[in-house]
Scaffold this motif. Structure first.
Motif, mmCIF file in Angstrom:
data_model
loop_
_atom_site.group_PDB
_atom_site.id
_atom_site.type_symbol
_atom_site.label_atom_id
_atom_site.label_comp_id
_atom_site.label_asym_id
_atom_site.label_seq_id
_atom_site.Cartn_x
_atom_site.Cartn_y
_atom_site.Cartn_z
ATOM 1 N N ASP A 94 0.811 -1.224 0.000
ATOM 2 C CA ASP A 94 0.000 0.000 0.000
ATOM 3 C C ASP A 94 0.844 1.274 0.000
ATOM 4 O O ASP A 94 0.444 2.304 0.548
ATOM 5 N N GLY A 120 1.592 2.931 -2.678
ATOM 6 C CA GLY A 120 1.214 3.785 -3.807
ATOM 7 C C GLY A 120 1.790 3.260 -5.116
ATOM 8 O O GLY A 120 1.987 4.018 -6.067
ATOM 9 N N LYS A 121 2.019 1.930 -5.165
ATOM 10 C CA LYS A 121 2.586 1.315 -6.391
ATOM 11 C C LYS A 121 1.663 1.545 -7.577
ATOM 12 O O LYS A 121 2.111 1.789 -8.695
ATOM 13 N N GLY A 122 0.344 1.444 -7.324
ATOM 14 C CA GLY A 122 -0.635 1.622 -8.403
ATOM 15 C C GLY A 122 -0.493 2.999 -9.016
ATOM 16 O O GLY A 122 -0.427 3.156 -10.230
ATOM 17 N N GLY A 136 -4.533 -4.452 -3.581
ATOM 18 C CA GLY A 136 -5.532 -3.433 -3.917
ATOM 19 C C GLY A 136 -4.791 -2.176 -4.307
ATOM 20 O O GLY A 136 -3.986 -1.668 -3.533
ATOM 21 N N THR A 177 -5.082 1.713 -5.933
ATOM 22 C CA THR A 177 -6.022 2.793 -6.241
ATOM 23 C C THR A 177 -5.369 3.810 -7.165
ATOM 24 O O THR A 177 -4.270 4.292 -6.885
ATOM 25 N N LYS A 226 2.949 10.300 -0.671
ATOM 26 C CA LYS A 226 2.154 10.794 0.464
ATOM 27 C C LYS A 226 2.896 11.780 1.357
ATOM 28 O O LYS A 226 2.612 11.869 2.557
ATOM 29 N N ASP A 267 2.422 14.803 1.274
ATOM 30 C CA ASP A 267 1.383 15.774 1.659
ATOM 31 C C ASP A 267 0.702 15.380 2.974
ATOM 32 O O ASP A 267 0.251 16.227 3.723
ATOM 33 N N SER A 313 5.737 12.058 -4.792
ATOM 34 C CA SER A 313 4.293 12.131 -4.972
ATOM 35 C C SER A 313 3.691 12.952 -3.837
ATOM 36 O O SER A 313 3.914 12.673 -2.665
ATOM 37 N N GLY A 352 0.223 13.871 -3.681
ATOM 38 C CA GLY A 352 -1.229 13.814 -3.837
ATOM 39 C C GLY A 352 -1.580 12.553 -4.608
ATOM 40 O O GLY A 352 -0.721 11.996 -5.300
HETATM 41 P P1 GDP Z 1 -0.579 0.169 -3.568
HETATM 42 O O1 GDP Z 1 -1.196 -1.077 -3.033
HETATM 43 O O2 GDP Z 1 0.883 0.272 -3.301
HETATM 44 O O3 GDP Z 1 -0.904 0.405 -5.015
HETATM 45 O O4 GDP Z 1 -1.226 1.380 -2.750
HETATM 46 P P2 GDP Z 1 -2.788 1.576 -2.445
HETATM 47 O O5 GDP Z 1 -3.432 2.067 -3.691
HETATM 48 O O6 GDP Z 1 -3.363 0.394 -1.784
HETATM 49 O O7 GDP Z 1 -2.723 2.693 -1.332
HETATM 50 C C1 GDP Z 1 -2.175 3.949 -1.586
HETATM 51 C C2 GDP Z 1 -3.262 5.021 -1.379
HETATM 52 O O8 GDP Z 1 -2.670 6.300 -1.303
HETATM 53 C C3 GDP Z 1 -4.253 5.110 -2.527
HETATM 54 O O9 GDP Z 1 -5.502 5.458 -2.016
HETATM 55 C C4 GDP Z 1 -3.695 6.222 -3.404
HETATM 56 O O10 GDP Z 1 -4.695 6.901 -4.140
HETATM 57 C C5 GDP Z 1 -3.120 7.141 -2.360
HETATM 58 N N1 GDP Z 1 -1.934 7.901 -2.760
HETATM 59 C C6 GDP Z 1 -0.879 7.509 -3.530
HETATM 60 N N2 GDP Z 1 0.051 8.494 -3.571
HETATM 61 C C7 GDP Z 1 -0.414 9.508 -2.802
HETATM 62 C C8 GDP Z 1 0.122 10.786 -2.417
HETATM 63 O O11 GDP Z 1 1.227 11.181 -2.767
HETATM 64 N N3 GDP Z 1 -0.663 11.536 -1.586
HETATM 65 C C9 GDP Z 1 -1.880 11.138 -1.150
HETATM 66 N N4 GDP Z 1 -2.580 11.950 -0.359
HETATM 67 N N5 GDP Z 1 -2.402 9.934 -1.493
HETATM 68 C C10 GDP Z 1 -1.673 9.137 -2.293
#
Ligand code: GDP
Ligand code: IMO
Ligand code: MG
Length: 432
Positions: A15, A17-19, A42, A44, A332, A334, A420, A422
């Motif tokens: 989680d 922010g790989k997506g 999962g 996002t 993240k 921010d 990143s 946001g």
């Molecule tokens: P993954 O499993 O690594 O793909 O990550 P997830 O998608 O499960 O969780 C990351 C969450 O953080 C998601 O809801 C993204 O939309 C959100 N996100 C990713 N990068 C950023 C960022 O730089 N800032 C903020 N506020 N949210 C972020």
């Protein structure tokens, strides 16, 4: 993307922010390939204020000209896959998808067995997502797994299913004492039906990707989970069951990439953890709750609240080493804004010793106390300020953010080149 083959992996506990990072680069890639994990993942994506939640589908799916590949190392639940395809199609996205005939299939008895396993393993378990991952991986190694290609061969499927069903259902009933109602015939018919529905996507993805590689196409390999969940290198036994470090890309996609890759490790500016394990930098109480809410740290797959804590450089140092990271993406930043001071764990104190590398011993890890450095924080940023920073680049970031980033680089000996600030695709800074 300056290299032909780019790998994106999680550098923490998933989680990270790989997506988002994968989506950012996917437009420049000809292929985006998942090579491990399953729908325990999962991911996002936020594009033009639209939110897309993916589990099995590679995060390049929003680009019509990028081919999405589910490689042989992925565990496929066809029901979940069909649901994802249908949700995307309803939103006007036609997945340009290929699925490996060698990928293993998650069957209903795997999901039932995950329930029994989790109760049995209890505190030595990982807090599984109960998507059947450990049991499907075990069946693969027992050599009575069902592969995607089997769903297209009714006689072969019947023969294999009889063995696998007997074995799994006996354990569910006799060892775990759990009920399991579905008959072998029902499962056979249901899964042949799924085979029919996904037939158009199934192919030999190893040859497809090999040919693409030889033709100099750009390939982006997208990891799920994160290094501390890797069954070899992570905090075993509190891990998942497929390898997720960069070394697995060749096995999980079936191509020997005989080139220098770009290996990007994605790390959140703090750490989150869903499930069970010691967590040295965990923030509990009010501080933890505030960070969880601000960062919206609730699981995409299960909705479970994620445990949160300060960035752990012992963990990140191990990721750089194990995955041969050439680049780090920090996400993240921010979310940490407005905190005044930010702590960052540089080493552990284990029984009075200063330890800078992740211990293999679970009892040592249980005793690990974080040794922190404290750095000055940065203020909250408005949407407009974020937009200006993404346009003006790295130099325009507040000095305290740059100090935080450069401190990490020095400690783990790897460049932070993607920043990143946001969830949106455009809220990203590339640092040359
Ligand atoms: P993954 O499993 O690594 O793909 O990550 P997830 O998608 O499960 O969780 C990351 C969450 O953080 C998601 O809801 C993204 O939309 C959100 N996100 C990713 N990068 C950023 C960022 O730089 N800032 C903020 N506020 N949210 C972020
Ligand atoms: P993404 O790709 C966070 C965790 C579970 C549990 C352990 C084992 O979104 O980063 P499993 O279901 O695999 O048997 O669970 O691994 N886990 C994840 N945590 N993000 C994920 O994926 C995860 N996939 C598995 O919480 O602790
Ligand atoms: Mg996730």
């Amino acid at each position: 993307m300056d290299r032909q083959v780019t790998v994106i992996v999680g550098a923490q506990w998933g989680d990270e922010g790989k997506g988002k990072v994968t989506d950012f680069f996917a437009g420049e890639s000809n292929y985006v390939v998942r090579f491990q994990g399953g729908n325990n993942a999962g991911h996002t994506l936020v594009v033009n204020n639209e939110v897309y939640k993916l589990h099995l589908m590679p995060s390049g799916v929003l680009y019509p000209n990028t081919i999405s590949v589910i490689g042989n190392g992925v565990m496929v639940d066809p029901k979940v896959l069909l649901q994802e395809i249908s949700e995307l199609t309803t939103r006007g996205i036609q997945p340009n998808l290929r699925i490996s005939e060698r990928a293993h299939v998650i069957m209903p008895y795997h999901i039932a067995m995950d329930e029994g396993l989790s109760s049995h393993q209890d505190n030595l378990g990982a807090g599984s997502t109960k998507r059947g991952i450990a049991p499907v991986c075990a069946d693969k190694m027992y050599r009575h797994g069902i592969r995607v290609g089997d769903l297209l061969e009714p006689e072969m499927f019947k023969e294999k299913l009889a063995k696998a069903y007997d074995f799994n259902v006996s354990i569910i009933k006799k060892v775990f004492g759990l009920p399991f109602e579905q008959s072998v015939d029902d499962i056979y018919n249901e899964y042949l039906g799924y085979g029919e529905k996904i037939k158009q996507y199934i192919t030999d993805t190893e040859v497809l990707l090999s040919d693409a590689y030889r033709a100099n196409k750009k390939i982006l390999l997208e990891g799920a989970q994160g290094m501390s969940l890797d069954p070899d290198h992570g905090v075993y036994p509190h891990t998942t069951s497929t390898n997720n470090t960069a070394g697995f890309v060749e096995t999980g996609s079936g191509v020997g990439y005989n080139c220098i890759k770009k290996n990007i490790g994605v790390a959140k500016a703090y750490v989150s953890r869903v499930g069970i394990s010691p967590f040295p930098t965990e923030l509990l109480g009010d501080d933890g709750q505030k960070l969880r809410d601000k960062g919206n740290e609730y699981g995409t797959t299960t909705g479970r609240p994620r445990r949160v804590g300060w960035m752990d450089l012992v963990q990140l140092r191990q990721s750089v080493r194990v995955s041969g990271l050439t680049d780090i993406a920090i996400t993240k930043l921010d979310i940490l804004a407005g905190l005044g001071e930010i702590k960052i764990c540089v080493a552990y104190d284990i029984d009075g010793q200063r330890v800078t590398e992740m211990p293999a011993s679970l009892s040592k890890f249980r005793n690990a106390k974080p040794i922190y450095e404290t750095l000055p924080g940065w203020s909250d940023m408005t949407a407009d300020e974020v937009l200006t920073m993404t346009k003006d680049g790295y130099d325009s970031l507040p000095q305290t953010i740059k100090n935080y980033i450069e401190f990490i680089e020095k400690e783990v000996q790897c460049r932070v080149t993607i920043i990143s600030i946001g969830p949106g695709r455009e809220q990203t800074i590339i640092r040359e």
